[in-house]
Design an enzyme around this catalytic site. Structure first.
Site, PDB file in Angstrom:
ATOM      1  CB  CYS A   1      -0.937   0.017   1.214  1.00  0.00           C
ATOM      2  SG  CYS A   1      -2.067   1.437   1.237  1.00  0.00           S
TER       3      CYS A   1
ATOM      4  CB  CYS B   1      -0.706   2.983   3.630  1.00  0.00           C
ATOM      5  SG  CYS B   1      -2.257   2.199   3.131  1.00  0.00           S
ATOM      6  CG  ASP B   2       3.433   2.055   4.132  1.00  0.00           C
ATOM      7  OD1 ASP B   2       2.752   2.461   5.087  1.00  0.00           O
ATOM      8  OD2 ASP B   2       3.624   0.849   3.902  1.00  0.00           O
TER       9      ASP B   2
END
Length: 271
Positions: free
Chosen positions: A141, A144-145
């Site tokens: 993801c 997300c990161d």
């Protein structure tokens, strides 16, 4: 004899624990069948910065542990076993317990209601070094990161569809160079999404390219890649998979609950 329950929640990600917390506070005495590998996709996410209440962010696994602890504190019972089968007993007229569940340890339950919150698993290639470095440079993801890769020299994305481009676009705001590895000689992403890449000078596409292995001691340091038939070691701070997801719904076979060709559950009005 089957164990009778008012409500059973299947899953162990954010949706499952949220449902469990609300159900417990409503005095429904829920049971969570969390599975043998609990935590959902956030277990593979490093820093979560978009969840309210954590100004400095929180690690994905830590957030999942906290949610589980909160549910248990409120009286939720948790069994860490997979559901292997769910069936409906429409013939039973004298009871509301018409949902039957079997688990991986051969236990059987009957429930008045079931909440399915099993989510989906991100597809990976199970390459050498992947398991050891998952969450340490290898991820699923990028959205997300991505902030964790600020000023990173190079980050790879594996995939050829729209999701690969979305991951690359998220990373392009932070990393110096993003390379999309496309196995074939062209992308299957939509034309409009491919146009987005052209506006980013730090995104490159390597066609006829595949990752073979992930290397690094504590974190990802190199990716072994075959490009045009030639193998090489490429330095990298990160690599993200963008090759789709597989819904965790195999246990619904024969249940009467409709799923589409990809395994996703039809909702009302979704047929």
């Amino acid at each position: 004899m089957s164990d009778l329950r008012n409500l059973i929640i299947i899953g162990s990600g954010p949706a499952a624990w949220t449902a469990a917390i609300y159900a417990a506070r409503a005095k429904l005495n829920p049971l969570v069948l969390a599975g043998e590998q609990s935590g959902g996709q956030l277990m593979n996410t490093m820093l979560v910065e978009n969840f309210p209440g954590f100004p400095e962010g929180i690690l994905g696994p830590e957030l999942m542990v906290n949610m589980r602890k909160q549910a248990i504190r409120l009286g939720v019972e948790v069994i860490d076993k997979d559901v292997t089968k769910l069936t409906q007993n429409s013939k039973l007229k004298t009871t509301n317990y018409n949902l039957n569940l079997k688990t991986s340890n051969k236990a059987e339950f009957m429930a008045k209601a079931v909440i399915i919150a099993t989510g989906a698993t991100a597809n990976t290639l199970k390459l050498p070094g992947e398991k050891r470095l998952m969450g340490r440079g290898v991820g699923v993801c990028a959205v997300c990161d991505a902030p964790l890769y600020k000023d990173a020299e190079r980050v790879f994305v594996i995939g050829g569809g729209d999701s690969a481009i979305e991951e690359a676009m998220a990373l392009a705001k932070y990393a110096k160079e993003i390379i999309i590895l496309v196995r074939k000689n062209k992308m299957r992403a939509t034309a409009i999404m491919q146009d987005h890449i052209k506006q980013r000078n730090n995104i490159k596409i390597w066609y006829n390219s595949e990752a073979l292995e992930f290397l690094g001691e504590k974190n990802l340091e190199q990716v072994k890649i075959i490009k045009g038939g030639k193998e090489s070691l490429c330095s990298a701070k990160g690599l993200f998979y963008a090759i789709g997801h597989t819904p965790a719904t195999k246990f619904l076979v024969g249940s009467g609950i409709k799923v589409d060709d990809n395994g996703y559950i039809f909702i009302k009005g979704g047929e």
